[in-house]
Design an enzyme around this catalytic site. Structure first.
Site, PDB file in Angstrom:
ATOM      1  N   GLU A   1      -1.764  -9.121   3.363  1.00 36.21           N
ATOM      2  CA  GLU A   1      -1.675  -9.732   4.696  1.00 36.21           C
ATOM      3  C   GLU A   1      -3.042 -10.160   5.229  1.00 36.21           C
ATOM      4  O   GLU A   1      -3.128 -11.088   6.040  1.00 36.21           O
ATOM      5  CB  GLU A   1      -0.984  -8.782   5.691  1.00 36.21           C
ATOM      6  CG  GLU A   1      -1.736  -7.508   6.074  1.00 36.21           C
ATOM      7  CD  GLU A   1      -1.480  -6.324   5.152  1.00 36.21           C
ATOM      8  OE1 GLU A   1      -1.115  -6.550   3.970  1.00 36.21           O
ATOM      9  OE2 GLU A   1      -1.661  -5.172   5.588  1.00 36.21           O
TER      10      GLU A   1
ATOM     11  N   HIS B   1      -3.721  -4.959   0.418  1.00 32.33           N
ATOM     12  CA  HIS B   1      -3.154  -5.505   1.654  1.00 32.33           C
ATOM     13  C   HIS B   1      -3.228  -7.031   1.635  1.00 32.33           C
ATOM     14  O   HIS B   1      -4.188  -7.607   2.151  1.00 32.33           O
ATOM     15  CB  HIS B   1      -3.920  -4.969   2.864  1.00 32.33           C
ATOM     16  CG  HIS B   1      -3.646  -3.537   3.148  1.00 32.33           C
ATOM     17  ND1 HIS B   1      -2.574  -3.125   3.911  1.00 32.33           N
ATOM     18  CD2 HIS B   1      -4.284  -2.409   2.748  1.00 32.33           C
ATOM     19  CE1 HIS B   1      -2.580  -1.804   3.992  1.00 32.33           C
ATOM     20  NE2 HIS B   1      -3.601  -1.345   3.288  1.00 32.33           N
TER      21      HIS B   1
ATOM     22  N   CYS C   1       0.831  -1.202   0.000  1.00 35.32           N
ATOM     23  CA  CYS C   1       0.000   0.000   0.000  1.00 35.32           C
ATOM     24  C   CYS C   1       0.871   1.261   0.000  1.00 35.32           C
ATOM     25  O   CYS C   1       1.422   1.609  -1.037  1.00 35.32           O
ATOM     26  CB  CYS C   1      -0.992  -0.048   1.155  1.00 35.32           C
ATOM     27  SG  CYS C   1      -2.476   0.887   0.778  1.00 35.32           S
TER      28      CYS C   1
END
Ligand code: GLN
Length: 529
Positions: free
Chosen positions: A506, A504, A375
């Site tokens: 994750e 993102h 990001c």
């Protein structure tokens, strides 16, 4: 109290029930008046976890997704603000048909409706509901009231757990049960009697204390559960199972369960201490001056994704936080980056520490250090490339420099309106978007797919006016949103690993299914080593 481990307890109990063949979902109740976690400072409140459907939620939702390996939605999250907002909207729409709308029962009823909706949505056999905050405070009284009402209506199908902390004062060296006895009394005064008491503490609880808690709190000794500190949260399900917790819960529900199989999970939870090699990763950003504790909470999904990716490579991981502001004060400090096998720059906002991040990117690009930008980490990689490769010295993101001559990261027109009108809550580019991958790229190879879906949370974007120029000079666009043509992934050719993603990743990484780009990053880091 907050931070005692209710989230991991909830996720772990969900996990052991799931391992017995049940479908499990989980709900987080945040007692804040904020409508979502998006407007809360991550240093105070922890990470903002984004769901596929674009809700900005509490970091515990990430724990649930990681432990249960399910995709949750906004129905799995509620705050006081959100509950009141719905009740007030319904009142304005005359949905209460002229009745007097009252805090009780209408607020708890809305809470119950939300719980039931989430359970139905997930077709869940068991729904874990975590009520945030502490018993006895004003903030969560109405949620406890909802819980009490649910139990009254259906006592066989509702069980309560009190998660409590048992301190071991240093001067005594003895575990104290008194605060838990009082917590139990306070819960009793809300009309709730716990079926289980989960005892968080430094150690396992001994028998005298178990007996004491059992007698004082009116809970059977086998329903007093030890939850000692362990070196990995992924070991907690096994700690509960040692004490026969899933058997007891299922017996109380009258469910005949299958045998549990947790072999893969348990093997995963042991890689860190058993591995023979270690990968050293530096995470560079701001926020880092506030001490390790807040930090790891602000980036918990990134940390967990890095761990899972390392473990999948049969490698232990050593993570180090690096404050980008150090590089602004003294650029010679940058050379310490060469000690790392890979550098990750996670998401972020604002101005502080930004030039230090840009110097970090430059160092990694020029010195072949594997670089993974997420990001803001992707946006600033583009800024660095524009400045130092395209020679546009003033290039910037308009988030930091509104007037920049070269706005390589700009704000899209939709967002401009939001900013002008101070509409900040829930208005970023949020949730899952498609991303088409470019054949032959590092990203395409990592995913092994042509198209993926990833979760977003940002206001700014790569400015497509610069796309041709960066591609001519060796930064390729390897992922694009097919509907809007927005750039989602950039890479540098002829570099061991240099990948920036606008989304993102994750949030979609799971302990037993680590995210492909995290895995590729760790693999590249190991190769560099
Ligand atoms: N601040 C940047 C934006 O809003 C990046 C956000 C992030 O890293 N999550 O676009």
């Amino acid at each position: 109290m907050s931070g005692v481990g209710k989230g991991v307890t909830t996720a772990s109990i969900g996990k052991i029930l799931q391992s017995r063949g049940l479908t499990v979902t989980a709900i987080k109740i945040d007692p804040y008046v904020n409508v979502d976690a998006g407007t809360m400072n991550p240093v105070e409140h922890g990470e903002v976890f984004v769901t596929d459907d674009g809700d900005e939620t509490d970091q515990d939702m990430g724990n649930y997704e990681r432990f249960l390996d399910v995709d949750l939605t906004s129905t799995n999250y509620m705050t006081t603000g959100r509950v009141y907002q719905t009740v007030i909207e319904r009142e304005r729409n005359l949905e209460y048909k002229g009745r007097c709308v009252q805090v009780v029962p209408h607020i708890p009823q809305e809470v119950i409706d939300r719980i039931r909706r989430a359970a139905a949505n997930a077709k869940a056999d068991v729904t874990m509901v975590e009520i945030g905050g502490t018993v006895g405070e004003y903030e969560n009284i109405l949620f406890l009231e909802a819980a009490r009402m649910m139990h009254l209506a259906d006592p066989e199908n509702v069980q309560f757990m009190l998660v409590s902390y048992l301190p071991v004062p240093a001067h005594l060296g003895e575990m104290k049960t008194k605060p838990t006895q009082h917590a139990c009394r306070t819960l009793n005064s809300a009309g709730i009697h716990p079926d289980f008491i989960v005892c968080r503490g430094q150690y396992y609880m001994d028998e005298p204390r178990r007996t004491k808690l059992s007698v004082f709190c009116n809970v059977k000794p086998e329903d007093v559960i030890s939850a000692p500190d362990v070196d990995s949260i992924y070991k907690i399900p096994a700690v509960f199972e040692e004490q026969g917790l899933s058997d007891t819960i299922l017996k109380k529900f009258g469910i005949k369960p299958k045998k549990a199989d947790m072999a893969k999970w348990e093997a995963m939870s042991e890689v860190q201490e058993k591995a023979t090699k270690t990968v050293k990763i530096g995470v560079v950003g701001k926020y880092f001056a506030t001490g390790e504790y807040t930090l790891s909470d602000s980036y918990i999904s990134v940390i967990e994704a890095l761990k899972s990716a390392s473990w999948a490579n049969k490698t232990a991981i050593e993570l180090k936080w690096i404050n980008s502001e150090d590089f602004e004060k003294d650029s010679s400090a940058l050379s310490q980056l060469s000690e790392y096998d890979g550098i990750l720059v996670p998401g972020g906002f604002g101005t502080r520490g930004i030039e230090g991040v840009i110097s970090t990117v430059r160092y990694c690009r020029e010195n072949n250090v594997p670089y993974f930008g997420i990001c803001y980490g992707m946006q600033l990689a583009c800024v660095e490339f524009a400045r130092n490769v395209l020679g546009k010295e003033a290039a910037h993101t308009v988030e930091v420099d509104e007037q920049t001559q070269d706005p390589i990261i700009h704000v899209n027109p939709m967002q401009l309106e939001n900013i002008k009108e101070n509409r900040y809550g829930g208005t970023m580019r949020l949730g899952a978007y498609d991303c088409d991958l470019v054949k032959g790229s590092v990203a395409a190879a990592a995913y092994g797919k042509k198209s993926v879906s990833e979760r977003h949370r940002h206001r700014y974007e790569f400015n497509n006016d610069y796309r041709d120029e960066i591609e001519e000079k060796g930064m390729i666009v390897s992922g694009v949103n097919p509907q809007t043509n927005l750039v989602e992934i950039v890479e540098i050719k002829d570099h061991p690993f240099f990948v920036g993603v606008q989304f993102h990743p994750e949030f979609k990484s799971r302990p037993l299914r680590p995210h492909p780009i995290f895995k590729a990053f760790i693999k590249a880091a190991l190769e560099k080593k």
